[in-house]
Design a protein around this motif. Structure first.
Motif, PDB file in Angstrom:
ATOM      1  N   TYR A  62       0.818  -1.224   0.000  1.00  0.00           N
ATOM      2  CA  TYR A  62       0.000   0.000   0.000  1.00  0.00           C
ATOM      3  C   TYR A  62       0.850   1.273   0.000  1.00  0.00           C
ATOM      4  CZ  TYR A  62      -3.928  -3.110   0.826  1.00  0.00           C
ATOM      5  OH  TYR A  62      -4.871  -4.113   0.703  1.00  0.00           O
ATOM      6  N   LYS A  63       2.161   1.096  -0.157  1.00  0.00           N
ATOM      7  CA  LYS A  63       3.098   2.218  -0.226  1.00  0.00           C
ATOM      8  C   LYS A  63       2.902   3.207   0.923  1.00  0.00           C
ATOM      9  CE  LYS A  63       3.792   1.899  -5.188  1.00  0.00           C
ATOM     10  NZ  LYS A  63       2.673   0.963  -5.527  1.00  0.00           N
ATOM     11  N   LEU A  64       3.020   2.694   2.140  1.00  0.00           N
ATOM     12  CA  LEU A  64       2.764   3.523   3.315  1.00  0.00           C
ATOM     13  C   LEU A  64       4.040   4.009   3.995  1.00  0.00           C
ATOM     14  CD1 LEU A  64      -0.201   1.569   4.971  1.00  0.00           C
ATOM     15  CD2 LEU A  64      -0.288   3.423   3.322  1.00  0.00           C
ATOM     16  N   LEU A 108      -5.710   4.013   6.147  1.00  0.00           N
ATOM     17  CA  LEU A 108      -4.938   4.278   4.931  1.00  0.00           C
ATOM     18  C   LEU A 108      -5.097   3.151   3.910  1.00  0.00           C
ATOM     19  CD1 LEU A 108      -1.689   5.815   6.471  1.00  0.00           C
ATOM     20  CD2 LEU A 108      -3.573   7.004   5.358  1.00  0.00           C
ATOM     21  N   GLY A 117      -8.609   3.475   2.402  1.00  0.00           N
ATOM     22  CA  GLY A 117      -8.599   4.602   1.478  1.00  0.00           C
ATOM     23  C   GLY A 117      -7.906   4.260   0.163  1.00  0.00           C
ATOM     24  N   ALA A 118      -6.773   3.559   0.274  1.00  0.00           N
ATOM     25  CA  ALA A 118      -6.027   3.177  -0.933  1.00  0.00           C
ATOM     26  C   ALA A 118      -6.855   2.229  -1.806  1.00  0.00           C
ATOM     27  CB  ALA A 118      -4.701   2.521  -0.548  1.00  0.00           C
ATOM     28  N   LEU A 125      -5.930   7.360  -8.152  1.00  0.00           N
ATOM     29  CA  LEU A 125      -4.908   8.207  -7.559  1.00  0.00           C
ATOM     30  C   LEU A 125      -3.919   8.624  -8.643  1.00  0.00           C
ATOM     31  CD1 LEU A 125      -5.372   8.874  -4.700  1.00  0.00           C
ATOM     32  CD2 LEU A 125      -3.641   7.252  -4.005  1.00  0.00           C
TER      33      LEU A 125
END
Lengths: 200, 194
Positions: free
Chosen positions: B167-169, B182, B185-186, B193
């Motif tokens: 999720y590229k957090l 998050l 949301g992703a 996005l």
């Protein structure tokens, strides 16, 4: 409405504008629904508290998002009367920082008022809501107007909040990279109002 | 299998009754979930699944490592049912659509690889959708060799490193609810996005 157990949700739908050409209307509505959801998510990722986006139903122009349990900053200020200094500072710090991060993401809210900010009951965190009029812009002008709208809204809804706004600006300037330039521009916007005149 | 209600969505109101909302049919669906841990035969199950063997019931077998909470699976299922209704599914079946919806990007093979059962999976989430309890419970238990645990224990088996990567957090430390927010949301903004 009950969404999942323990997770009430807000359903926000954009309505069809029957005065617009149907194809144009669909394109605009879709773009704005996605724009709003995207802003909410990008802000949350950057560390600004916003409602979690649960689901975007593009076909129905509907966003399902977290229901935030709390009060609007507007009601909070009204209920408090004159703000106690350290509460005021905390509030201003939180708002200023959030706005600074938001503008650094090139997100312009478009409708900054104390009704569009909430305080979570549980964590006391300040939540930015309603990005329905938001836009992506890197222009200093747009960011300055954003702050100007907030200033006008504060003056008209809450008397004696000048110090609150000044503290918001102070923290805005500290948290935002381009903050200084925006604040400088704000002075210019104040002199002439929100709209730029077409004649020099 | 544990039965879990899915979030109910609403159909858009028609023009003549602007303030009425109608629950969509998929809100009558239930999600039936079984979480297996200490799974010993993931490799075998996976190959049977790929072959389309009869011993594997129609369901989604999810790798639990990138799953933060059962809510994440609920949202993926709800979206899959919505897309089935609207005819906007991107994959060939409802169950592959669930895996696809869990993924924040629009690459189907990545989604299956990251969220489908892997040869090395030790914790696996089996998901079925339907209006009634499924009749294949015994079949499922015979298939997957592992211990069945409560759905609310999913967070105990999350691999946060994998979650942050998919999720590229970044590597910031967050609590469970913030990570979940998050992730959800992703998933919701998948493909929208940037």
């Amino acid at each position: 409405m009950p969404f999942a157990p323990g997770r009430p949700a807000i359903v926000k739908e954009r309505f069809k504008k029957s005065y617009r050409h149907p194809i144009l209307d669909e394109k605009l509505t879709t773009r704005r629904v996605i724009q709003e959801a995207r802003c909410l998510h990008r802000m949350r990722r950057a560390g600004v508290d916003t409602p979690t986006v649960y689901l975007v139903d593009v076909k129905a122009s509907t966003i399902y998002m977290e229901y935030v349990d709390g009060t609007s900053v507007r009601d909070f200020i009204s209920s408090q009367g004159p703000l106690v200094e350290d509460i005021e500072i905390k509030l201003a710090q939180s708002i200023g920082k959030s706005l600074g991060i938001m503008h650094d993401l090139d997100i312009v809210h478009g409708d900054l008022t104390t009704s569009n900010m909430m305080i979570r009951t549980e964590s006391q965190s300040v939540v930015m809501i309603d990005f329905g009029l938001s836009a992506v812009s890197s222009m200093v002008e747009d960011k300055a107007v954003d702050l100007y709208v907030l200033e006008r809204a504060l003056i008209s809804t809450h008397p004696d909040t000048d110090r609150l706004f000044q503290t918001i600006l102070k923290h805005y300037g500290r948290s935002s990279k381009g903050g200084k330039i925006v604040l400088k521009k704000l002075e210019e916007v104040r002199r002439r109002g929100r709209k730029r005149t077409a004649f020099g | 299998m544990q039965q879990i209600a899915l979030p109910s969505l609403f159909a858009a109101p028609s023009a003549d009754v602007p303030h009425q909302t109608v629950p969509l049919p998929q809100s009558q669906h239930q999600m039936h979930v079984a979480v297996f841990t200490g799974v010993k035969n993931a490799k075998e199950v996976r190959s049977l699944l790929i072959k389309g063997d009869e011993s594997v019931p129609q369901m989604a077998l999810i790798n639990a490592a990138p799953i933060v909470d059962v809510f994440q699976v609920q949202m993926a299922c709800t979206k899959a049912l919505l897309q089935q209704d609207q005819g906007t599914m991107k994959t060939r079946s409802l169950y592959s659509e669930i895996l696809f919806n869990l993924c924040p990007t629009t690459n189907i093979s990545d989604a299956i690889r990251q969220f489908g059962i892997a040869e090395s999976s030790s914790t696996v989430i089996a998901v079925m959708l339907g209006t009634e309890a499924p009749s294949v419970e015994k079949q499922l238990i015979d298939l997957v060799q592992g211990e069945i645990i409560e759905v609310n224990r999913i967070p105990d088996f999350t691999d946060l490193k994998t979650v942050n990567k998919i999720y590229k957090l970044g590597n910031a430390v967050r609590d469970h609810s913030e990570t979940l927010a998050l992730v959800i949301g992703a998933m919701a903004l998948k493909g929208h996005l940037n």
